[in-house]
Design a protein around this motif. Structure first.
Motif: not given
Ligand code: ZN
Ligand code: KG4
Length: 364
Positions: A117-119, A121-123, A144-146, A315-317
């Motif tokens: 899940n992309h989120l 990844g961020h989290a 795109g996220h908050c 940021t997205d990576n």
């Molecule tokens: Zn993202």
């Protein structure tokens, strides 16, 4: 003792085509390479990300980015232990391109495949950048996220709240357009706000008095539009000082809103009595010094360490996707060839679904 693993990560859910190689164990990893091909120039003329253009660009650049990531890591496919790929949420054409590429590689090499899940990844980025211990509190703020999340484990996230309409980065981009600044709007608004009076316009702090951690930014954007129209009606146009004051007043409203809800999120998180309380913020908007300062102040007030991982990881990576794969392989089996691409994919399936979908795709 867990053995170190080497993962290839692939990310293509929005407007960045990315591949990376990460090696290590959960909480102790090294980024061996991280390649990100942005698409800003391709979408510049349209005022937002065009899904069809994004999907085509991903399909054209995924193999190039993977070759570059392997070369930079001085590895070949045979050195990898597994392949991790973003399987949602995001713009479906891009996610499908990534998932199909990853499946092809997994099938050809016989390596395990992990859909991430992309989120997540961020989290999980604070684990990659600083080895932060679970549970920690996370605020994702980007175009795109908050959302506020408590990260309990590699695949266990509790969403405390988030935006019910626009993401803050999206609001920055729209406000920049409204007041005649360039794109991306975040850095442009921050720059203009430096010479502005944040008290000149009393913009709303939507949902400030509503209990919980939800946020809203679309009313704020409309308030900026009205103020701009009033100024234009009075003076026939916007002076540079007006732009600066609008930018500063808007930025202050976003910072206040995020800080106010961060206080609530911190209170909920600290009720768990975490041994090393930590508040992490990630996403493009975390680059904003006024916002970052406001969040750090609240964090310190509540006695939690404040952490903003380096921007290249926020940021997205694809390094965050590879790292999430390394974390998640400890707690779950690999995915099969039936892994599907999902435009919407909530991280926390227990909490109610969030509303809205931004210009950059689904928010949860
Ligand atoms: Zn993202
Ligand atoms: O995380 P990110 O690179 O991409 C995604 O949205 O996934 O975030 C980009 C967003 C854009 O909306 C941009 O305007 C915003 O982050 N941003 C900022 C700043 N730098 C980037 N917003 C406020 N202040 C900044 N300095």
């Amino acid at each position: 003792m867990t053995r170190a693993h080497t993962f290839l990560g692939i990310e293509s859910s929005c407007d960045d085509t990315a591949a990376a190689v990460v090696r290590g164990v959960p909480g102790d990893m090294v980024v061996l390479s991280s390649v990100v091909y942005g698409q800003t120039d391709l979408h510049a003329a349209y005022g937002g990300v065009v899904p069809e253009i994004a999907a085509r660009a991903h399909a054209e650049r995924l193999d190039v980015s993977i070759v570059a990531a392997l070369e930079q890591a001085e590895m070949t496919l045979s050195d990898l232990d597994a392949i991790a790929v973003t399987c949602g949420p995001g713009l479906i054409g891009g996610v499908v391109s990534g998932v199909m590429t990853a499946k092809g590689l997994a099938m050809a090499t016989g390596k395990p495949l992990y859909g991430v899940n992309h989120l997540a990844g961020h989290a999980l980025t604070p684990r990659l950048s600083d080895g932060v211990q679970f549970p920690y509190l996370m605020l994702l703020v980007s175009g795109g996220h908050c959302q506020f999340l408590i990260a309990h484990g590699p695949d266990r996230f509790e969403r405390l709240g988030g935006t019910i309409d626009d993401a803050p980065g999206e609001a920055f981009d729209k406000v920049a357009r409204l007041i005649g600044l360039g794109q991306p709007g975040g850095p442009a608004v921050e720059e203009a706000a430096r010479d502005g009076d944040a008290a000149r316009f009393a913009f709303p702090r939507p949902l400030a008095n509503k209990p919980g951690c939800d946020l809203s930014f679309s009313g704020l954007k409309t308030a900026v539009l009205r103020a701009r129209d009033d100024l234009v009606a009075e003076a026939g146009g916007l002076h540079e000082q007006d732009q600066a004051d609008l930018a500063a007043s808007f930025q202050a409203a976003v910072a206040d809103s995020l800080a106010g809800k961060s206080a609530r999120a911190l209170a909920a998180y600290l009720a768990l009595s975490p041994s090393n309380p930590t508040f992490c913020v990630a996403g493009g908007v975390a680059a904003n010094m006024t916002i970052r300062g406001a969040l750090e102040t609240v964090s310190v007030e509540y006695g939690a360490a404040f952490l903003a991982p380096p921007l290249a990881l926020c940021t997205d990576n694809a390094a965050m996707i590879a790292a999430a794969g390394i974390e998640q392989m400890q707690v779950r089996a690999p995915d099969g060839m039936d892994l599907s691409a999902r435009p919407r994919m909530p991280l926390d399936t227990q909490s109610a679904a969030m509303l809205g979908s931004g210009k950059k795709g689904a928010k949860a």
